[in-house]
Design a protein around this motif. Structure first.
Motif, PDB file in Angstrom:
ATOM      1  N   ARG A  46       1.313  -1.334  -0.105  1.00 28.06           N
ATOM      2  CA  ARG A  46      -0.382  -0.353  -0.107  1.00 28.06           C
ATOM      3  C   ARG A  46       0.648   1.095  -0.315  1.00 28.06           C
ATOM      4  O   ARG A  46       1.796   0.964   0.628  1.00 28.06           O
ATOM      5  N   VAL A  47       0.689   1.885  -1.293  1.00 31.44           N
ATOM      6  CA  VAL A  47       1.518   3.290  -0.986  1.00 31.44           C
ATOM      7  C   VAL A  47       0.902   4.167  -1.320  1.00 31.44           C
ATOM      8  O   VAL A  47      -0.870   4.414  -1.701  1.00 31.44           O
ATOM      9  N   THR A  48       1.288   5.441  -0.109  1.00 29.84           N
ATOM     10  CA  THR A  48       0.737   6.704  -0.224  1.00 29.84           C
ATOM     11  C   THR A  48       1.927   7.737  -0.625  1.00 29.84           C
ATOM     12  O   THR A  48       2.895   7.957  -0.137  1.00 29.84           O
ATOM     13  N   TYR A  49       0.920   9.000  -1.054  1.00 25.44           N
ATOM     14  CA  TYR A  49       2.041   9.494  -1.913  1.00 25.44           C
ATOM     15  C   TYR A  49       2.106  10.781  -0.861  1.00 25.44           C
ATOM     16  O   TYR A  49       0.866  10.590   0.015  1.00 25.44           O
ATOM     17  N   SER A  50       2.456  11.673  -1.010  1.00 30.61           N
ATOM     18  CA  SER A  50       2.380  13.081  -0.284  1.00 30.61           C
ATOM     19  C   SER A  50       1.007  13.440  -0.859  1.00 30.61           C
ATOM     20  O   SER A  50       0.686  14.307   0.107  1.00 30.61           O
ATOM     21  N   SER A  51       0.478  14.032  -2.134  1.00 28.08           N
ATOM     22  CA  SER A  51      -0.748  14.043  -2.179  1.00 28.08           C
ATOM     23  C   SER A  51      -2.182  13.843  -1.251  1.00 28.08           C
ATOM     24  O   SER A  51      -2.868  14.354  -1.124  1.00 28.08           O
ATOM     25  N   GLY A  52      -1.479  12.317  -0.371  1.00 26.48           N
ATOM     26  CA  GLY A  52      -2.369  11.671   0.491  1.00 26.48           C
ATOM     27  C   GLY A  52      -3.219  11.174  -0.558  1.00 26.48           C
ATOM     28  O   GLY A  52      -4.302   9.982   0.578  1.00 26.48           O
ATOM     29  N   ASP A  53      -3.005  11.148  -1.844  1.00 24.63           N
ATOM     30  CA  ASP A  53      -4.223   9.653  -2.324  1.00 24.63           C
ATOM     31  C   ASP A  53      -3.227   7.980  -2.136  1.00 24.63           C
ATOM     32  O   ASP A  53      -1.784   8.454  -1.520  1.00 24.63           O
ATOM     33  N   THR A  54      -4.438   6.864  -1.724  1.00 22.46           N
ATOM     34  CA  THR A  54      -3.405   5.714  -1.749  1.00 22.46           C
ATOM     35  C   THR A  54      -3.214   4.380  -2.489  1.00 22.46           C
ATOM     36  O   THR A  54      -4.483   5.058  -3.210  1.00 22.46           O
ATOM     37  N   VAL A  55      -2.513   4.148  -3.009  1.00 20.62           N
ATOM     38  CA  VAL A  55      -2.827   3.393  -4.145  1.00 20.62           C
ATOM     39  C   VAL A  55      -1.781   1.979  -4.145  1.00 20.62           C
ATOM     40  O   VAL A  55      -1.289   1.668  -2.963  1.00 20.62           O
ATOM     41  N   GLU A  56      -3.348   0.381  -3.987  1.00 22.65           N
ATOM     42  CA  GLU A  56      -2.408  -0.711  -3.230  1.00 22.65           C
ATOM     43  C   GLU A  56      -1.859  -1.759  -4.908  1.00 22.65           C
ATOM     44  O   GLU A  56      -2.721  -1.317  -5.690  1.00 22.65           O
ATOM     45  N   TYR A  57      -1.551  -1.751  -4.765  1.00 18.70           N
ATOM     46  CA  TYR A  57      -0.596  -2.937  -5.938  1.00 18.70           C
ATOM     47  C   TYR A  57      -0.179  -4.558  -5.756  1.00 18.70           C
ATOM     48  O   TYR A  57      -0.006  -4.529  -4.236  1.00 18.70           O
ATOM     49  N   ALA A  58      -0.078  -5.076  -6.186  1.00 13.96           N
ATOM     50  CA  ALA A  58      -0.155  -6.542  -5.735  1.00 13.96           C
ATOM     51  C   ALA A  58       1.202  -6.669  -5.864  1.00 13.96           C
ATOM     52  O   ALA A  58       2.078  -5.480  -6.722  1.00 13.96           O
ATOM     53  N   ALA A  59       1.325  -7.526  -6.015  1.00 16.54           N
ATOM     54  CA  ALA A  59       3.026  -8.389  -5.616  1.00 16.54           C
ATOM     55  C   ALA A  59       3.023  -8.557  -6.682  1.00 16.54           C
ATOM     56  O   ALA A  59       2.448  -8.926  -8.125  1.00 16.54           O
ATOM     57  N   GLY A  60       4.629  -8.158  -7.177  1.00 18.87           N
ATOM     58  CA  GLY A  60       4.698  -8.222  -8.436  1.00 18.87           C
ATOM     59  C   GLY A  60       4.513  -7.341  -9.359  1.00 18.87           C
ATOM     60  O   GLY A  60       5.128  -6.861 -10.465  1.00 18.87           O
ATOM     61  N   GLU A  61       3.547  -6.503  -9.141  1.00 16.60           N
ATOM     62  CA  GLU A  61       3.165  -5.058  -9.720  1.00 16.60           C
ATOM     63  C   GLU A  61       4.357  -3.971 -10.243  1.00 16.60           C
ATOM     64  O   GLU A  61       4.895  -4.081  -9.623  1.00 16.60           O
ATOM     65  N   GLN A  62       4.419  -3.915 -11.704  1.00 10.50           N
ATOM     66  CA  GLN A  62       5.226  -2.879 -12.035  1.00 10.50           C
ATOM     67  C   GLN A  62       4.719  -1.582 -12.367  1.00 10.50           C
ATOM     68  O   GLN A  62       2.985  -0.955 -12.462  1.00 10.50           O
ATOM     69  N   VAL A  63       5.663  -0.477 -11.587  1.00  9.61           N
ATOM     70  CA  VAL A  63       4.945   1.192 -11.360  1.00  9.61           C
ATOM     71  C   VAL A  63       6.347   1.961 -12.504  1.00  9.61           C
ATOM     72  O   VAL A  63       7.913   1.414 -12.384  1.00  9.61           O
ATOM     73  N   ALA A  64       5.927   2.551 -12.738  1.00  8.44           N
ATOM     74  CA  ALA A  64       6.547   3.653 -14.060  1.00  8.44           C
ATOM     75  C   ALA A  64       7.156   4.398 -12.284  1.00  8.44           C
ATOM     76  O   ALA A  64       6.818   5.877 -12.206  1.00  8.44           O
ATOM     77  N   VAL A  65       8.966   4.766 -12.413  1.00  4.37           N
ATOM     78  CA  VAL A  65       9.483   5.395 -11.454  1.00  4.37           C
ATOM     79  C   VAL A  65      10.308   6.634 -12.398  1.00  4.37           C
ATOM     80  O   VAL A  65      11.444   6.046 -12.947  1.00  4.37           O
TER      81      VAL A  65
END
Length: 67
Positions: A46-65
């Motif tokens: 579960r990733v919380t961003y500085s904007s206050g938004d929270t996103v849950e990512y599945a195990a192994g899910e790829q994100v663009a950094v």
């Protein structure tokens, strides 16, 4: 994605995110700044961003950094 041409993105597993990483959630948006990463019981994160938004990512899910 309209970003500085010198800015690069790379695909990483969400569970490798750390505080202050910049993640592109949607291709047409500016990157979100990671504030907190918490493990979930199912292996995802579960990733919380500085904007206050929270996103849950599945195990192994790829994100663009953004570098």
């Amino acid at each position: 994605m309209n970003m500085n041409p010198q800015t690069r993105t790379e695909q990483l597993p969400a569970d490798s995110l750390t505080r202050n990483d910049r993640v592109v959630i949607s291709g047409d948006e500016l990157p979100y700044l990671v504030d907190e990463v918490a493990d979930m019981p199912d292996g995802g994160v579960r990733v919380t961003y500085s904007s206050g938004d929270t996103v849950e990512y599945a195990a192994g899910e790829q994100v663009a950094v953004v570098d």
